[in-house]
Design a protein around this motif. Structure first.
Motif, PDB file in Angstrom:
ATOM      1  N   ILE A  19       6.292   8.747  11.604  1.00  0.00           N
ATOM      2  CA  ILE A  19       5.473   7.811  10.833  1.00  0.00           C
ATOM      3  C   ILE A  19       6.368   6.789  10.127  1.00  0.00           C
ATOM      4  O   ILE A  19       6.118   5.576  10.143  1.00  0.00           O
ATOM      5  CB  ILE A  19       4.605   8.568   9.809  1.00  0.00           C
ATOM      6  N   ASP A  20       7.439   7.284   9.501  1.00  0.00           N
ATOM      7  CA  ASP A  20       8.363   6.413   8.779  1.00  0.00           C
ATOM      8  C   ASP A  20       9.007   5.400   9.718  1.00  0.00           C
ATOM      9  O   ASP A  20       9.050   4.182   9.426  1.00  0.00           O
ATOM     10  CB  ASP A  20       9.437   7.278   8.117  1.00  0.00           C
ATOM     11  N   GLU A  21       9.500   5.872  10.866  1.00  0.00           N
ATOM     12  CA  GLU A  21      10.162   4.972  11.812  1.00  0.00           C
ATOM     13  C   GLU A  21       9.195   3.921  12.367  1.00  0.00           C
ATOM     14  O   GLU A  21       9.556   2.754  12.539  1.00  0.00           O
ATOM     15  CB  GLU A  21      10.780   5.781  12.947  1.00  0.00           C
ATOM     16  N   GLY A  22       7.955   4.348  12.641  1.00  0.00           N
ATOM     17  CA  GLY A  22       6.970   3.403  13.165  1.00  0.00           C
ATOM     18  C   GLY A  22       6.644   2.297  12.184  1.00  0.00           C
ATOM     19  O   GLY A  22       6.521   1.118  12.555  1.00  0.00           O
ATOM     20  N   LEU A  23       6.515   2.648  10.899  1.00  0.00           N
ATOM     21  CA  LEU A  23       6.207   1.638   9.890  1.00  0.00           C
ATOM     22  C   LEU A  23       7.403   0.719   9.643  1.00  0.00           C
ATOM     23  O   LEU A  23       7.241  -0.486   9.401  1.00  0.00           O
ATOM     24  CB  LEU A  23       5.781   2.315   8.591  1.00  0.00           C
ATOM     25  N   PHE A  29       3.757  -1.805   3.219  1.00  0.00           N
ATOM     26  CA  PHE A  29       3.581  -0.356   3.068  1.00  0.00           C
ATOM     27  C   PHE A  29       4.768   0.250   2.333  1.00  0.00           C
ATOM     28  O   PHE A  29       5.919  -0.167   2.511  1.00  0.00           O
ATOM     29  CB  PHE A  29       3.442   0.314   4.436  1.00  0.00           C
ATOM     30  N   GLN A  30       4.475   1.233   1.515  1.00  0.00           N
ATOM     31  CA  GLN A  30       5.499   2.017   0.829  1.00  0.00           C
ATOM     32  C   GLN A  30       5.212   3.491   1.089  1.00  0.00           C
ATOM     33  O   GLN A  30       4.128   3.985   0.779  1.00  0.00           O
ATOM     34  CB  GLN A  30       5.482   1.735  -0.675  1.00  0.00           C
ATOM     35  N   GLN A  60       0.848  -1.188   0.000  1.00  0.00           N
ATOM     36  CA  GLN A  60       0.000   0.000   0.000  1.00  0.00           C
ATOM     37  C   GLN A  60       0.886   1.241   0.000  1.00  0.00           C
ATOM     38  O   GLN A  60       1.878   1.302   0.718  1.00  0.00           O
ATOM     39  CB  GLN A  60      -0.886   0.030   1.243  1.00  0.00           C
ATOM     40  N   LYS A  61       0.515   2.214  -0.779  1.00  0.00           N
ATOM     41  CA  LYS A  61       1.272   3.453  -0.848  1.00  0.00           C
ATOM     42  C   LYS A  61       0.669   4.476   0.109  1.00  0.00           C
ATOM     43  O   LYS A  61      -0.527   4.758   0.054  1.00  0.00           O
ATOM     44  CB  LYS A  61       1.284   4.002  -2.268  1.00  0.00           C
ATOM     45  N   ILE A  62       1.510   4.993   0.981  1.00  0.00           N
ATOM     46  CA  ILE A  62       1.117   6.067   1.889  1.00  0.00           C
ATOM     47  C   ILE A  62       1.824   7.336   1.439  1.00  0.00           C
ATOM     48  O   ILE A  62       3.058   7.377   1.375  1.00  0.00           O
ATOM     49  CB  ILE A  62       1.493   5.743   3.344  1.00  0.00           C
ATOM     50  N   LEU A  63       1.072   8.352   1.093  1.00  0.00           N
ATOM     51  CA  LEU A  63       1.636   9.618   0.631  1.00  0.00           C
ATOM     52  C   LEU A  63       1.487  10.665   1.731  1.00  0.00           C
ATOM     53  O   LEU A  63       0.370  10.993   2.140  1.00  0.00           O
ATOM     54  CB  LEU A  63       0.919  10.084  -0.638  1.00  0.00           C
TER      55      LEU A  63
END
Length: 458
Positions: free
Chosen positions: A34-38, A47-48, A10-13
């Protein structure tokens, strides 16, 4: 959980707008968290993450076209009914209007499944965008930097852990509350029930009868007919492209009475039942507000005369007395009405057997106006109120709906005073109007009765 059938992540923008003429926010920190959590999450491979800063209006459109995200996260400033804050070519504030924003998202119906508007007063935009996507999160008032960041951490931690969007929203609110920040009620989740159903169905394996409750990574190109939902309440499922999904209008109106021939307020209540699901009855309302002009007789020692007064209402309440049924508070919805850059909120209160929606004007700072010359007007169609549940499925259910006001200056406003009317004359005119209206409107302004007979007794 995330769809395990999906082959692509899934793409998260993440879109960031921080104009130089606005208060500086910790937006880069939010994106980093957000990036570190994912990255550390159990389902990180699903996720991307993409990010774009210094967001302009053209940049928003291009980012959606180029990235094709399933989840969009906006962090920045909001202004309520005036729109979201983006940047112009000089890096200063440029507002994008709510209607234009909603129209843009309508062009991506079937692609974008969840939108997070982590900006102050963004509930207005959330209510508009949810007509075209499954889930939208907005803020019902100003939110501080720390609370906004904590919400994002909790939300994406939960998504990365395989939880649904609705669960992730709760985790985000709890993350705020756990820090002792009294803003955990600021984020508001808007759910398009029609979209939710389709998203769940799209994740089911071919022979499955039960789906997950989160969003899917698979593109939903087959849902291009979702455009037909525009203008309808999200909960009405009748025009979904899924053939097995049907809903029907149920219930019969047995009484209606609208004072002043409906020129002040007219309410209409509609019930909808999803086929093969008698446990949930969807309740919608259509309300029309007007500004009638009436002639008030006056008598004195010398002659009789009349005074023409045009007036409207600026607050009131819609109450529904239910016989053999109830509407739980957590299954009722608040909604907003936008008129001339002003917002009225209809807030659900009251007991489950007598649910009430209280209409009151909102300012941009989320404080109710105790006195305002702005009045409710116009036709407001298909406002979703909530879910009706029956006490006894073998008996009739009756809904007695009334719109009521109090006869005082907090609820009633005279329109179009003549330029020559001085303050004393205005006070006299208002007093005359309130005295005249009291016997006519003290019980109700508009009333309808709906009778629903379950299939089991027909």
């Amino acid at each position: 959980m995330v769809n395990k059938q999906a082959t692509e992540p899934q793409k998260i923008l993440i879109l960031v707008a921080s104009p130089v003429d606005q208060a500086k926010l910790r937006l880069n920190e939010e994106a980093r968290e957000i990036d570190e959590g994912l990255r550390r999450s159990q389902h990180r491979h699903q996720f991307q993450l993409e990010k774009q800063g210094a967001l302009r209006i053209d940049g928003l459109r291009r980012a959606l076209l180029d990235t094709k995200p399933q989840i969009l996260h906006f962090c920045g400033h909001g202004t309520g009914s005036d729109g979201l804050v983006l940047e112009n070519e000089q890096g200063n504030t440029q507002l994008v209007a709510t209607e234009a924003l909603a129209d843009l998202f309508s062009l991506f119906a079937g692609q974008i499944e969840c939108v997070v508007l982590n900006a102050c007063y963004s509930e207005v935009q959330a209510s508009a965008i949810v007509q075209h996507v499954g889930y939208v999160i907005g803020m019902n008032k100003a939110i501080g930097d720390k609370a906004a960041i904590k919400f994002s951490i909790g939300f994406y931690d939960a998504l990365g852990g395989g939880r649904s969007v609705e669960d992730a929203y709760k985790f985000g609110c709890n993350a705020i509350q756990s820090e002792g920040i009294r803003e955990h009620l600021t984020p508001v989740l808007k759910v398009n029930t029609a979209w939710k159903y389709v998203l769940e169905k799209s994740k089911q394996p071919p022979n499955s009868t039960k789906g997950d409750s989160s969003i899917s990574a698979e593109p939903l190109d087959r849902l291009s007919p979702i455009q037909s939902l525009n203008g309808l309440p999200p909960q009405q499922l009748g025009k979904l492209p899924e053939k097995e999904v049907k809903e029907k209008s149920v219930g019969k109106q047995t009484l209606e009475d609208h004072k002043y021939d409906g020129r002040l307020v007219t309410i209409e209540i509609k019930l909808y039942q999803i086929v093969n699901d008698e446990n949930n009855i969807l309740v919608n309302s259509t309300i029309s507000f007007g500004m009638p002009e009436i002639k008030i007789p006056q008598k004195n020692l010398f002659r009789s005369s009349t005074t023409d007064i045009k007036f409207g209402i600026k607050r009131g309440e819609l109450g529904i007395k239910i016989k053999n049924g109830f509407m739980l508070l957590d299954k009722r919805k608040e909604f907003l009405i936008e008129i001339d850059k002003n917002s009225w909120k209809a807030e659900p209160i009251g007991k489950k057997e007598y649910p009430i929606w209280e209409f009151m004007i909102k300012k941009n700072n989320d404080r109710e106006a105790e006195f305002s010359n702005q009045v409710l007007h116009g036709l407001h169609k298909n406002q979703y109120l909530g879910i009706l549940e029956l006490l006894d499925k073998n008996k009739c259910c009756e809904l007695n709906a009334c719109f009521k006001i109090s006869i005082n200056r907090m609820y009633i406003e005279i329109i179009d005073f003549d330029d020559g009317t001085n303050k004393k004359q205005k006070e006299t005119k208002i007093g005359l109007l309130l005295k005249y209206l009291k016997p006519e409107l003290e019980n109700y302004v508009s009333k309808v009765v709906i009778r629903y007979e379950p299939a089991s007794i027909l």
